[in-house]
Scaffold this motif. Structure first.
Motif, mmCIF file in Angstrom:
data_model
loop_
_atom_site.group_PDB
_atom_site.id
_atom_site.type_symbol
_atom_site.label_atom_id
_atom_site.label_comp_id
_atom_site.label_asym_id
_atom_site.label_seq_id
_atom_site.Cartn_x
_atom_site.Cartn_y
_atom_site.Cartn_z
ATOM 1 N N VAL A 57 0.828 -1.207 0.000
ATOM 2 C CA VAL A 57 0.000 0.000 0.000
ATOM 3 C C VAL A 57 0.865 1.260 0.000
ATOM 4 C CG1 VAL A 57 -1.994 -1.051 1.104
ATOM 5 C CG2 VAL A 57 -0.237 -0.023 2.511
ATOM 6 N N HIS A 58 2.121 1.130 0.389
ATOM 7 C CA HIS A 58 3.008 2.296 0.429
ATOM 8 C C HIS A 58 3.555 2.668 -0.949
ATOM 9 C CE1 HIS A 58 5.540 -1.268 0.748
ATOM 10 N NE2 HIS A 58 6.550 -0.541 0.324
ATOM 11 N N LYS A 59 3.297 1.859 -1.956
ATOM 12 C CA LYS A 59 3.742 2.146 -3.324
ATOM 13 C C LYS A 59 2.629 2.845 -4.097
ATOM 14 C CE LYS A 59 7.746 0.066 -3.205
ATOM 15 N NZ LYS A 59 8.978 0.782 -3.403
ATOM 16 N N GLU A 60 3.032 3.709 -5.024
ATOM 17 C CA GLU A 60 2.032 4.402 -5.829
ATOM 18 C C GLU A 60 1.701 3.644 -7.107
ATOM 19 O OE1 GLU A 60 2.817 8.479 -6.637
ATOM 20 O OE2 GLU A 60 2.934 9.002 -4.519
ATOM 21 N N ARG A 61 2.700 2.909 -7.660
ATOM 22 C CA ARG A 61 2.493 2.224 -8.936
ATOM 23 C C ARG A 61 3.063 0.821 -8.887
ATOM 24 N NH1 ARG A 61 4.601 5.342 -13.660
ATOM 25 N NH2 ARG A 61 2.709 4.659 -14.634
ATOM 26 N N PRO A 62 2.643 -0.042 -9.820
ATOM 27 C CA PRO A 62 3.243 -1.376 -9.909
ATOM 28 C C PRO A 62 4.702 -1.284 -10.360
ATOM 29 C CG PRO A 62 1.189 -1.260 -11.159
ATOM 30 C CD PRO A 62 1.522 0.134 -10.739
ATOM 31 N N PRO A 63 5.497 -2.310 -10.130
ATOM 32 C CA PRO A 63 6.900 -2.278 -10.564
ATOM 33 C C PRO A 63 7.018 -2.143 -12.078
ATOM 34 C CG PRO A 63 6.491 -4.143 -9.112
ATOM 35 C CD PRO A 63 5.173 -3.531 -9.405
ATOM 36 N N GLN A 64 8.015 -1.381 -12.530
ATOM 37 C CA GLN A 64 8.220 -1.155 -13.958
ATOM 38 C C GLN A 64 8.992 -2.285 -14.628
ATOM 39 O OE1 GLN A 64 6.829 1.641 -15.595
ATOM 40 N NE2 GLN A 64 5.788 1.654 -13.619
ATOM 41 N N ASP A 65 9.813 -3.003 -13.853
ATOM 42 C CA ASP A 65 10.620 -4.103 -14.385
ATOM 43 C C ASP A 65 9.710 -5.296 -14.694
ATOM 44 O OD1 ASP A 65 12.486 -5.988 -15.033
ATOM 45 O OD2 ASP A 65 13.533 -5.953 -13.109
ATOM 46 N N PRO A 66 9.721 -5.796 -15.932
ATOM 47 C CA PRO A 66 8.851 -6.942 -16.247
ATOM 48 C C PRO A 66 9.264 -8.227 -15.518
ATOM 49 C CG PRO A 66 10.207 -6.342 -18.138
ATOM 50 C CD PRO A 66 10.440 -5.303 -17.102
ATOM 51 N N TYR B 77 9.562 -6.451 3.606
ATOM 52 C CA TYR B 77 9.351 -5.840 2.292
ATOM 53 C C TYR B 77 8.399 -4.652 2.347
ATOM 54 C CZ TYR B 77 12.037 -9.569 0.320
ATOM 55 O OH TYR B 77 13.072 -10.416 0.030
ATOM 56 N N GLY B 78 8.167 -4.110 3.529
ATOM 57 C CA GLY B 78 7.327 -2.935 3.686
ATOM 58 C C GLY B 78 8.127 -1.668 3.447
ATOM 59 N N GLY B 79 7.494 -0.535 3.715
ATOM 60 C CA GLY B 79 8.176 0.738 3.513
ATOM 61 C C GLY B 79 7.366 1.890 4.069
ATOM 62 N N ARG B 80 7.815 3.091 3.803
ATOM 63 C CA ARG B 80 7.172 4.283 4.322
ATOM 64 C C ARG B 80 5.935 4.620 3.496
ATOM 65 N NH1 ARG B 80 9.873 10.185 4.850
ATOM 66 N NH2 ARG B 80 9.678 10.090 2.597
ATOM 67 N N PHE C 273 4.856 3.469 8.781
ATOM 68 C CA PHE C 273 5.336 2.248 8.142
ATOM 69 C C PHE C 273 4.146 1.419 7.674
ATOM 70 C CE2 PHE C 273 6.442 -2.218 8.197
ATOM 71 C CZ PHE C 273 7.576 -2.210 7.399
ATOM 72 N N ALA C 274 4.253 0.847 6.478
ATOM 73 C CA ALA C 274 3.215 -0.041 5.950
ATOM 74 C C ALA C 274 3.868 -1.343 5.510
ATOM 75 C CB ALA C 274 2.506 0.607 4.771
ATOM 76 N N LYS C 275 3.205 -2.454 5.786
ATOM 77 C CA LYS C 275 3.734 -3.762 5.387
ATOM 78 C C LYS C 275 3.610 -3.950 3.882
ATOM 79 C CE LYS C 275 2.689 -6.169 9.669
ATOM 80 N NZ LYS C 275 1.892 -7.254 10.265
ATOM 81 N N GLY C 276 4.432 -4.859 3.331
ATOM 82 C CA GLY C 276 4.357 -5.212 1.924
ATOM 83 C C GLY C 276 3.163 -6.112 1.654
ATOM 84 N N SER C 277 2.930 -6.429 0.403
ATOM 85 C CA SER C 277 1.790 -7.243 0.003
ATOM 86 C C SER C 277 1.948 -8.689 0.467
ATOM 87 C CB SER C 277 1.635 -7.207 -1.515
ATOM 88 O OG SER C 277 0.697 -8.166 -1.927
ATOM 89 N N GLY C 278 0.941 -9.179 1.176
ATOM 90 C CA GLY C 278 0.969 -10.553 1.661
ATOM 91 C C GLY C 278 0.667 -11.560 0.563
ATOM 92 N N ALA C 279 -0.196 -11.187 -0.378
ATOM 93 C CA ALA C 279 -0.587 -12.114 -1.447
ATOM 94 C C ALA C 279 0.612 -12.460 -2.320
ATOM 95 C CB ALA C 279 -1.695 -11.506 -2.290
#
Length: 145
Positions: free
Chosen positions: A40-49, A78-81, A91-97
């Motif tokens: 949830v702390h990211k604005e966009r999906p990763p750009q690297d395929p 794998y979380g972040g600000r 702080f927000a956790k990374g995606s669990g799925a």
């Protein structure tokens, strides 16, 4: 005793293992992978395929170094600000799925296994893969100097 996995440059080691995963079809990104954010702390999906392979390699390395680890502990790693506009960041956790699916795929490939109720650990096959890749990375670094 310090292992080769600890001595090798983490980024080069992760890139090498990710390339192995992609070439040998060890793991396969799910159909929804190009569209999801990694937290949830990211604005966009990763750009690297190839981000799915890189994250899987990073998870495998983390399990080798710190295991046994479960999904919740990996989410924390794998979380972040999370910047929340006018409110102060938290702080927000990374995606669990994403982490759960990667762990399931690594388990199917025989690289990790469940360990009691403490999470997952790297199997002998996964340990060999990491150590061989680390040896190759260290050898390439030694040739450059």
């Amino acid at each position: 005793m310090v292992s080769n996995v600890q001595l090798a440059d983490p980024m080069k080691l992760i890139q090498k293992i990710a390339a192995y995963f992609k070439e040998n079809k060890v793991i396969e990104p799910p159909p929804w992978a190009p569209f999801v954010k990694t937290g949830v702390h990211k604005e966009r999906p990763p750009q690297d395929p190839d981000w799915w392979y890189i994250r899987a390699a990073a998870v495998l390395r983390k399990l080798y170094l710190r295991g046994p680890l479960g999904v919740s502990r990996l989410r924390k790693l794998y979380g972040g600000r999370h910047r929340r506009g006018h409110k102060p960041p938290k702080f927000a956790k990374g995606s669990g799925a994403i982490i759960r699916k990667i762990l399931q795929q690594l388990e199917e490939a025989g690289l990790v296994q469940k360990y009691d109720n403490k999470g997952r650990i790297v199997t002998e096959k996964g340990r060999e893969l990491l150590e061989e890749a680390a040896k190759a990375v260290l050898k390439a670094e030694a040739r450059r100097t």
